[in-house]
Write an enzyme that holds these catalytic residues in place. Structure first.
Site, PDB file in Angstrom:
ATOM      1  N   CYS A 165      10.688  13.263 -83.224  1.00 33.31           N
ATOM      2  CA  CYS A 165      12.039  13.723 -83.533  1.00 33.31           C
ATOM      3  C   CYS A 165      12.813  12.659 -84.301  1.00 33.31           C
ATOM      4  O   CYS A 165      13.583  12.968 -85.217  1.00 33.31           O
ATOM      5  CB  CYS A 165      12.775  14.113 -82.258  1.00 33.31           C
ATOM      6  SG  CYS A 165      12.841  12.808 -80.995  1.00 33.31           S
ATOM      7  N   THR A 166      12.595  11.397 -83.955  1.00 34.84           N
ATOM      8  CA  THR A 166      13.317  10.312 -84.621  1.00 34.84           C
ATOM      9  C   THR A 166      12.831  10.119 -86.046  1.00 34.84           C
ATOM     10  O   THR A 166      13.630   9.894 -86.964  1.00 34.84           O
ATOM     11  CB  THR A 166      13.179   9.009 -83.822  1.00 34.84           C
ATOM     12  OG1 THR A 166      13.689   9.216 -82.496  1.00 34.84           O
ATOM     13  CG2 THR A 166      13.954   7.874 -84.467  1.00 34.84           C
TER      14      THR A 166
END
Length: 420
Positions: A234-235
């Protein structure tokens, strides 16, 4: 093959507007016009009809949109008419449940089966219906029997196999499998799904050896012979689109990233043993916990020109969802913070609309809950120290946004297959 559809849906929405990504090229010092439509000029002092401070960049005129945290992109028609892409899910944790929830609001993807050896059909229905972060499911869900759920009138088969090789994906009608158990993250491990008849496997986590894709950044490098792929983290999905825009327009010489990350299921509710990461064993709701992350380095895998130029760390904080990336970078070309803001705003309204967002409002983390975009640049949170050194801040719903990208990547893969 361009991605035909990007979903913009909120947790409470039953509609699924879509957007299209436009082609974009890699950073090149000799380029006259960048992939975002900027033309380099020594005399121009206009950006999309508005003056900027350095007068170095001239952009194509675009229709501005209101810069809010939850602005939805316009709907476009699908480019494929061969029916819905049939998907199976292995692992019914946070990502598995949200992938299913989002898929029920899409018209291009149908989840036909879910496998989880630790959850029966009744408990699966309960966990799907009630969500402390994203709220109750707005559709209908019923348990038909021990092996069948009915969601919005459509049946989803329930399987309980520990060994992925034993899941009969072909018999269940699933061609694409989301590997969201968090266990089978290498090519060798995830390949077990192919034995049951799956055609492709999408790992919803970084992988040590699977090709890694970030939608909006490098999905066009996907090849039909790639059976096991990773949707990165996600990052990385937040950082990569931001880094792409900045690097293509101004060049990134080096950068340090910090993600202030919401609590995840791997953390402890109270202090407990964590032999590999002592600090990670401290109570999640009581502490701000420094942690390692490979998200910044992973950007070098999806943007090879940035390989070795970025690294970073994480602070785990006691909030349930929504995280924020802080990228501090040194630029190759002189540019004011206003110039960088202008480039990101242009990309958010055109080439990366639906993936990269832009806001000038005084927002906080909860304002991005249920935002399906990968990265929303906070123009008023960053700061420039000089014309080559600045801090950029971008928000992301680390659950909802990421789960949307998993499905977008699957649909892109299906479109590539359909075009052959």
């Amino acid at each position: 093959m361009a991605l035909s559809s990007l979903l913009r849906s909120a947790a409470t929405s039953a509609a699924a507007p879509r957007v299209e990504l436009y082609p974009s090229s890699s950073y090149n010092h000799s380029q006259v016009t960048s992939s975002l439509g900027f033309s380099h000029s020594l005399t121009s002092s206009r950006f999309s009809g508005a003056a900027v401070s350095t007068g170095k960049y001239n952009a194509k005129r675009v229709q501005p949109i209101k810069a809010t945290a939850t602005e939805a992109p316009p709907a476009v028609h699908r480019s494929r008419s061969s029916g819905k892409t049939k998907v199976g899910i292995n692992g019914f944790g946070r990502i598995g449940r949200l992938v299913l929830r989002i898929a029920t609001f899409r018209d291009d993807i149908e989840v036909v089966a879910v496998n989880d050896p630790f959850i029966d059909a009744k408990y699966m229905a309960y966990m799907f219906k009630y969500d402390s972060t994203h709220g109750n499911y707005k559709g209908t869900i019923n348990v038909i029997d021990d092996s069948t759920l009915e969601i919005n009138g459509k049946q989803v088969k329930v399987v309980s196999k520990r060994d992925p090789a034993e899941i009969p994906w072909a018999d269940l009608g699933a061609e694409y499998v989301v590997e969201s158990s968090g266990v089978f993250t290498t090519v060798g491990q995830a390949s077990s799904h192919l034995k049951g008849g799956a055609k492709k496997v999408i790992i919803s986590a970084p992988s040590a050896d699977a090709p890694m894709f970030v939608v909006g950044v490098n999905e066009k490098t996907y090849l039909p012979n790639m059976d096991i792929v990773s949707n990165a983290s996600c990052t990385t999905n937040c950082l990569a689109p931001l880094a792409k825009v900045v690097h293509e327009e101004f060049g990134i010489l080096e950068g340090l990233m910090t993600t202030v990350h919401a609590t995840t299921a791997t953390q402890k509710t109270v202090d407990g043993p964590s032999m590999k990461d002592w600090r990670g064993g401290r109570g999640a709701s009581q502490n701000i916990i420094p942690s390692s992350t490979g998200a910044a380095k992973a950007v070098g895998k999806v943007l090879p020109e940035l390989n070795g130029k970025l690294t970073g760390m994480a602070f785990r904080v006691p909030t349930p969802n929504v995280s924020v990336v802080d990228l501090t970078c040194r630029l190759e070309k002189d540019a004011s913070y206003e110039d960088v803001k202008a480039a990101i705003k242009f990309a958010s309204e055109g080439p990366l609309r639906g993936i990269l967002g832009y806001t000038e409002e005084d927002v906080v983390s909860n304002d991005f809950l249920g935002d399906s975009r990968s990265s929303i640049f906070d123009a008023n949170a960053g700061i420039g120290l000089s014309k080559s050194f600045m801090k950029l801040v971008s928000w992301y719903d680390n659950e909802w946004g990421y789960s949307n990208r998993v499905l977008d990547l699957i649909e892109h893969m299906a479109l590539v297959a359909a075009s052959r």
